[in-house]
Each structure stands twice: as C-alpha cells, then as structure tokens.
Design a protein around this motif. Structure first.
Motif, mmCIF file in Angstrom:
data_model
loop_
_atom_site.group_PDB
_atom_site.id
_atom_site.type_symbol
_atom_site.label_atom_id
_atom_site.label_comp_id
_atom_site.label_asym_id
_atom_site.label_seq_id
_atom_site.Cartn_x
_atom_site.Cartn_y
_atom_site.Cartn_z
ATOM 1 N N GLY A 68 0.799 -1.222 0.000
ATOM 2 C CA GLY A 68 0.000 0.000 0.000
ATOM 3 C C GLY A 68 0.827 1.265 0.000
ATOM 4 N N VAL A 69 2.006 1.228 0.634
ATOM 5 C CA VAL A 69 2.869 2.412 0.660
ATOM 6 C C VAL A 69 3.270 2.794 -0.760
ATOM 7 N N PHE A 70 3.694 1.827 -1.544
ATOM 8 C CA PHE A 70 4.145 2.137 -2.896
ATOM 9 C C PHE A 70 2.980 2.331 -3.862
ATOM 10 N N VAL A 71 1.844 1.709 -3.582
ATOM 11 C CA VAL A 71 0.664 1.977 -4.394
ATOM 12 C C VAL A 71 0.223 3.426 -4.198
ATOM 13 N N GLY A 72 0.404 3.956 -2.966
ATOM 14 C CA GLY A 72 0.125 5.374 -2.726
ATOM 15 C C GLY A 72 1.008 6.271 -3.569
ATOM 16 N N LEU A 73 2.284 5.911 -3.687
ATOM 17 C CA LEU A 73 3.190 6.671 -4.552
ATOM 18 C C LEU A 73 2.784 6.537 -6.015
ATOM 19 N N CYS A 74 2.318 5.358 -6.408
ATOM 20 C CA CYS A 74 1.832 5.173 -7.780
ATOM 21 C C CYS A 74 0.660 6.106 -8.068
ATOM 22 N N SER A 75 -0.241 6.245 -7.105
ATOM 23 C CA SER A 75 -1.381 7.138 -7.306
ATOM 24 C C SER A 75 -0.929 8.588 -7.377
ATOM 25 N N GLY A 76 0.123 8.936 -6.621
ATOM 26 C CA GLY A 76 0.679 10.286 -6.705
ATOM 27 C C GLY A 76 1.212 10.570 -8.096
ATOM 28 N N ALA A 77 1.894 9.586 -8.698
ATOM 29 C CA ALA A 77 2.377 9.740 -10.066
ATOM 30 C C ALA A 77 1.207 9.908 -11.028
ATOM 31 N N GLU A 235 14.225 11.843 -11.818
ATOM 32 C CA GLU A 235 14.542 13.262 -11.872
ATOM 33 C C GLU A 235 14.076 13.898 -10.571
ATOM 34 N N PRO A 236 14.964 14.559 -9.835
ATOM 35 C CA PRO A 236 14.622 15.059 -8.499
ATOM 36 C C PRO A 236 13.370 15.921 -8.446
ATOM 37 N N GLU A 237 13.188 16.821 -9.415
ATOM 38 C CA GLU A 237 12.026 17.706 -9.380
ATOM 39 C C GLU A 237 10.730 16.920 -9.563
ATOM 40 N N VAL A 238 10.758 15.971 -10.497
ATOM 41 C CA VAL A 238 9.561 15.162 -10.733
ATOM 42 C C VAL A 238 9.295 14.253 -9.538
ATOM 43 N N LEU A 239 10.353 13.648 -9.003
ATOM 44 C CA LEU A 239 10.200 12.788 -7.836
ATOM 45 C C LEU A 239 9.609 13.561 -6.667
ATOM 46 N N GLN A 240 10.017 14.798 -6.514
ATOM 47 C CA GLN A 240 9.469 15.639 -5.443
ATOM 48 C C GLN A 240 7.971 15.850 -5.633
ATOM 49 N N ASP A 241 7.544 16.087 -6.881
ATOM 50 C CA ASP A 241 6.115 16.263 -7.146
ATOM 51 C C ASP A 241 5.335 14.983 -6.861
ATOM 52 N N ILE A 242 5.904 13.840 -7.276
ATOM 53 C CA ILE A 242 5.236 12.565 -7.007
ATOM 54 C C ILE A 242 5.089 12.348 -5.504
ATOM 55 N N CYS A 243 6.155 12.622 -4.773
ATOM 56 C CA CYS A 243 6.127 12.420 -3.319
ATOM 57 C C CYS A 243 5.194 13.411 -2.630
ATOM 58 N N ARG A 244 5.120 14.633 -3.162
ATOM 59 C CA ARG A 244 4.230 15.642 -2.558
ATOM 60 C C ARG A 244 2.788 15.157 -2.559
ATOM 61 N N ILE A 245 2.382 14.528 -3.654
ATOM 62 C CA ILE A 245 1.020 13.998 -3.748
ATOM 63 C C ILE A 245 0.939 12.584 -3.184
ATOM 64 N N GLY A 246 1.962 11.773 -3.460
ATOM 65 C CA GLY A 246 1.888 10.357 -3.133
ATOM 66 C C GLY A 246 2.203 9.987 -1.705
ATOM 67 N N LEU A 247 3.131 10.715 -1.064
ATOM 68 C CA LEU A 247 3.527 10.320 0.297
ATOM 69 C C LEU A 247 2.386 10.408 1.318
ATOM 70 N N PRO A 248 1.581 11.493 1.312
ATOM 71 C CA PRO A 248 0.444 11.477 2.236
ATOM 72 C C PRO A 248 -0.483 10.289 1.978
ATOM 73 N N GLY A 249 -0.713 9.961 0.695
ATOM 74 C CA GLY A 249 -1.530 8.792 0.389
ATOM 75 C C GLY A 249 -0.866 7.509 0.829
#
Length: 459
Positions: A68-77, A235-249
C-alpha cells in the motif's frame, strides 16, 4: 486510447457518461485482479482445508501494509501525470512517466527484501495461530518474490489511467487472471503443493501483467511519452512532485493497513474458525470495495485532468455525479449480498462453524456500506486536485486512530468478534462527516488553484 488532448472526452463530454466509461474498465480490471487471491482462497479452502484457508487469509493485512505504501506513490504519479496531460504538456508527461517507472523498480526491490526478512516476525506479532503460522510464512515469502512485477504493473496502470486509458489495463488483468486460475488448479488441485502452489501461481501471473504493461507503454504511439530504457531514472524535481502527492496517500495507506493488522490480530485471538471466516468475508466484501475504489480512481483522474485544464466548475459537478452513482451502486450491492450470505460462504468452505461465523459478519457489516462512500469519493476528488494533507489527516485520525482506540477500549469489556466489527461503521461514519464538512467549506479549491499557479510560474 490514442486521442489528442483537444479530443479528450474527460474534458468535454457528458460527465455521467465519461465517469461510467472510465469506471467500468477499472471495475472489471479490479475484479480480475481480485481473482488472484479469491481463486487462491477457493481452491485452497476446498482442496487443502480450513487451516490452509486461514493461513492464506492471515497474510493479507501485512501484504497490504507494504504494498500500500508504494501503491500510494503510484497514485501520486497518476495525479501529476493526469494534471500535466489535462494541461497539454507532453514534455512534462514524458519526464514524469520515466521517473515513475524508475521509482516502481526501486520500490519493488525494497519490498522484496523487507517482505522476505520480516514475514515470520510480523505474523508472530499478529498472534497468528500456531497451527497455521508455518504455512502463512511460506505463502508470504513466495508472494514477496513478485513485488517488482506487482509494483511496476501498478505504476504502469496508473500511468495509462492518468491519460484516460482504462481499457488496456483491463485486458492485461484478464490474461494474467486466466494464467493464475490455470496455475492454481495445476499447482494446488492437481500437484498437491498447497499454499506454496497458490503463491507461485500468483507471482507468475503478476510477471505476466507486468510484461504486458511494459510492452504497452513502450509501444504507445500517439501517447505523450517516448519510453526508452536509458531515460528511466529519477529526476529530483519530478520525484518531489510525485512524493508531494503520493507520500500522504502512502502514509494513509500504511496506517490503514496497520489498523487492519491490529484488527486481524484481534480476530486471530478468537481462533482459526474466526480467522477463516474473516478471510472469506474479505473475499466477498471485496465486491463493495472494488466498486467504490473504482469510482474513487475514476473521479481522481476526472478531477485531475479537469483541474489541470482549469475547468473548476466541471470538477465540482463531476464529484457530485460520482457521489450519486456510487451511492446507487452501493445500495444495489448491499441488497444483493445480505440475503446471499450463507450461499456465498458455502462456495468457499463446507465448515458449518466457519459459515455461521461468516454470515454473522456479513449481516452486521453489509448494512453499513453506505456510511463509507463519502470517504472514497471526496478524498479521490480532492487528491485529483492536489489536496492531500487534510484528507490524509481526516483518514488517519477519523478512521485509523479511532478504530485502534475503539479496540483498545472495547475489547477488554466486550470480548466478542462483534466488537471488532463495530469499529468499521463507527469510523466510517465519523470520517465521512468530516469529509463532507471539509469539502463543502470550499477553501480547499482556492488553495489548490494557488498552489498550481505557483508551481506553473516557477516552471
């Protein structure tokens, strides 16, 4: 799907029709994905026995925690890709897709190591009964060998759905599910490998779904990316955006799973019969969960693309329509499952004690389904617009925290499975009310717009 952005029906078509067209392939895809575990349960329960059935069921909460942790990151992407696609920015979509796949490969590797190293310890901490813990450990260790294909498939599915393609993931799951069914029959019913055979069948089917998804992504003419192995990097900038949305999920999913592990531990304390009944109930109950989560995925993509295209009124109208559709479907499911409880349980087991316990569970929980739908649909709509912090807080404290608190307070005084079951309608009702109040206040939309405009200006 090979339409251009200007032809994108999600941005211009009938809202109910677009939601339904997107929902149905997701629903059928989720149905076939669930067949992985349901076929395991059916065949193991009928050909191996109650202890093996309980062993497979006892692994679910731990798997959900890690995956579920990584599925949350997938949803952030998926959210950031849908917003970029809706905004008509193919270069950004290309960068996001390559970063997302690199993250999936790394995440799958991490999950494999964690799962193999901690399976036995976690099952012991969950008070898994002694007579099934060896089988449950064996099932988990084989299952975790399939983490890389599972996470890569999930990421690929989120990428395709983010640009409006919900059909091809369905086709891939149908093929993988058929592979799983054939191998389950062969490795459990014909070759008596028990829970090990069921786990091997699941891993092989996950590899099949991953291969099909990657072939699709690499050959997607007309899509806003050009997939190359050499470009798959974070790419750090893109990864940051994914984590911004995905990490809370991801955090929300992890805490959900921890609360479910605590519930599983509480159920384990009532013996093998209760564990087996809870396991089977989860397979039947999944008809509701896959339906409401499919609507949640549909509204997330719908709001994400329309928010990216600055169609804010369409975001609100789409959310209202999706709520109404989900409520009507949930009512229909409840009216079907309640009277069929005993019949459905007999499909999985001929143990009368398991059937009686399971029917009680269904009759207690099915009428409460309607109390959950606002959590899924409103959080999905908010997530599609980039608002993840407050929904995560509501879910963490209104569902997970309250659920654990209830068990701590209630179980010592009311030592019965019903006390465990009551934690669901209690927390669903509280969290749904909080989501409704937060959504109707409306300030979240202004904050999302301001954040979007700020990130666009910086870029």
């Amino acid at each position: 799907m090979r339409t251009t952005v200007s032809q994108n029906g999600i941005l211009t078509g009938s809202i109910p029709r677009q939601l339904l067209l997107f929902f149905l392939p997701i629903w059928f895809g989720t149905l076939f994905q669930q067949l992985y575990n349901t076929v395991d349960t059916l065949i193991v329960g009928n050909f191996v026995g109650t202890q093996a059935l309980a062993a497979v069921g006892a692994t679910g909460a731990f798997v959900q925690l890690l995956v579920g942790v990584f599925v949350g990151l997938c949803s952030g992407a998926g959210v950031i890709i849908s917003q970029s696609f809706g905004a008509g920015d193919p270069d950004q979509v290309d960068r996001q897709v390559h970063t997302a796949l690199a993250l999936a490969l790394a995440g799958g590797a991490v999950l494999t190591v964690l799962g193999l190293a901690t399976s036995r310890l976690v099952l012991e901490l969950m008070r898994t009964p002694d007579e099934i813990i060896d089988m449950a450990t064996l099932y988990l260790r084989i299952y975790f060998l399939g983490m890389i294909p599972q996470i890569v498939y999930n990421m690929g599915t989120n990428i395709l759905r983010a640009v409006g393609d919900s059909k091809r993931p369905l086709y891939f799951l149908i093929i993988a599910s058929l592979v799983n069914i054939v191998l389950d029959i062969l490795l459990v019913a014909v070759v008596p490998w028990g829970v090990a055979g069921a786990a091997i069948a699941t891993v092989v089917s996950q590899v099949v779904s991953m291969v099909l998804t990657l072939r699709c992504l690499s050959g997607s003419d007309g899509m806003p990316w050009n997939l190359h192995d050499g470009h798959i990097r974070m790419e750090p900038e893109v990864l940051q955006d994914i984590c911004r949305i995905g990490l809370p999920g991801a955090a929300q999913s992890a805490l959900y799973s921890i609360s479910n592990m605590i519930i599983q531990s509480a159920v384990n304390g009532f013996g093998t019969t209760a564990v087996a009944a809870w396991s089977v109930y989860g397979k039947i109950d999944f008809l509701f969960w896959m339906t409401v989560s499919s609507f949640g995925i549909a509204v997330t993509t719908f709001t994400g693309q329309n928010f990216g295209a600055r169609l804010y009124d369409r975001v609100r109208r789409g959310t209202r329509v999706c709520l109404a559709m989900t409520a009507g479907t949930t009512l229909a499911i409840s009216l079907i499952l309640y009277p069929l409880a005993a019949f459905l349980f007999r499909l999985f087991s001929d143990d009368e004690a398991v059937i009686a316990q399971g029917v009680q569970m269904m009759h207690f929980l099915v009428p409460a389904y309607m109390t959950y739908i606002c959590i899924e649909i409103l959080s999905g709509a908010l997530r599609g617009c980039g608002d993840v912090k407050v929904p995560t807080i509501i879910t963490v404290f209104g569902v997970c925290g309250l659920r654990v608190l209830w068990l701590i307070v209630a179980l010592p005084r009311w030592h019965d499975v019903t006390a465990v079951e009551f934690s669901y309608p209690l927390t669903w009702t509280v969290a749904s009310l909080l989501f409704v109040v937060y959504y109707l206040k409306g300030g979240w939309m202004k904050r999302c717009i301001a954040a979007k405009e700020g990130s666009t200006a910086e870029a």
